[in-house]
Design a protein around this motif. Sequence first.
Motif: not given
Length: 327
Positions: A270, A272-276
Amino acid sequence: MAIMKRVVKPKNKRSKRALEAREPKAIENQKTTVLVRGTNCSQLVQDCLKDLHTLKKPEAVNYSQKNDIRPFEDATKLEFYSKKLDASLFAFGNHNKKRPNNLILGRMFDNHLLDMIELGVDSFTALKEFKNSKVTAGSKPCLLFAGEPFADTTNLEMQRLKSLLIDFFRGPEVTNLRLAGIEHALQFTAVEKKVFLRSYKISMKKSGGRIPRIELEEIGPSLDLSLRRTHLASDDLFKSACKQVKNVRSVKKVKNISEDAFGTKLGRVHIQPQEIEKIQTRKTKALKETKEEKLEVIQQKKEKAESARKRAVAAVFADDDEVSADE
């Protein structure tokens, strides 16, 4: 003056590994057996010790030289052998007029004598007298106990003898068994004060069905033993020797880790959401924009700016028309 216990410090990695192997463990290693002969030992008892050594290989050490030991009077030398070889089981053979063909089986706890039982060898048939194929050395035997004395829980001597025989012949500890891998069976039959040991080879034959037909072939050794003297540990000491760490054999459950049918471990991570879009990737020629793609992007930007300019101009002229109409 108090005697200080000497602390052995390892001088190299090899001795360090040897000391770590002897340290107490939650799950013990396979027990080693030391076989010792006394000053007077008949040929029958010597052959018996040799066959026991063959059954116990490779976790057995046989001392064929004479040793002046009387275990029921002083077991110090056996305790010394136990500490030297890290052996918790022993078999001692001797012979005298009062107790002919004597065999003593015993075990240690913390390199000190726990219990031992003296048995008389009434009859013995060696392995070499059975002219047939033997089982693989080091294979785990199937232990079978029969007889009323073994089933009687009030008979302390026979219960301890049963426990000792299980410790002596149980072989390596395993988690899984293959049907074809069970090829050796040891039968112990108790009748009053006598114990009869028989060794069989398990053969699986075709039966015409799913379950094979089992045949037993005696391969030796064959022993007729009679119970003599005993030296049993107290209930508190025996309970302490049998004590185990709580839940030592239970498998600890690990979160987010599973295993498929083929034994492959699968884990779930799990993050954290990443800024791709902002991640700096490796710049390679294959990923670079071509000249045509760049011109197309510039053209799209120009068209977007032109359309925005036209909308702004249209909005300005629309405001002027509304003001003139009001006048």
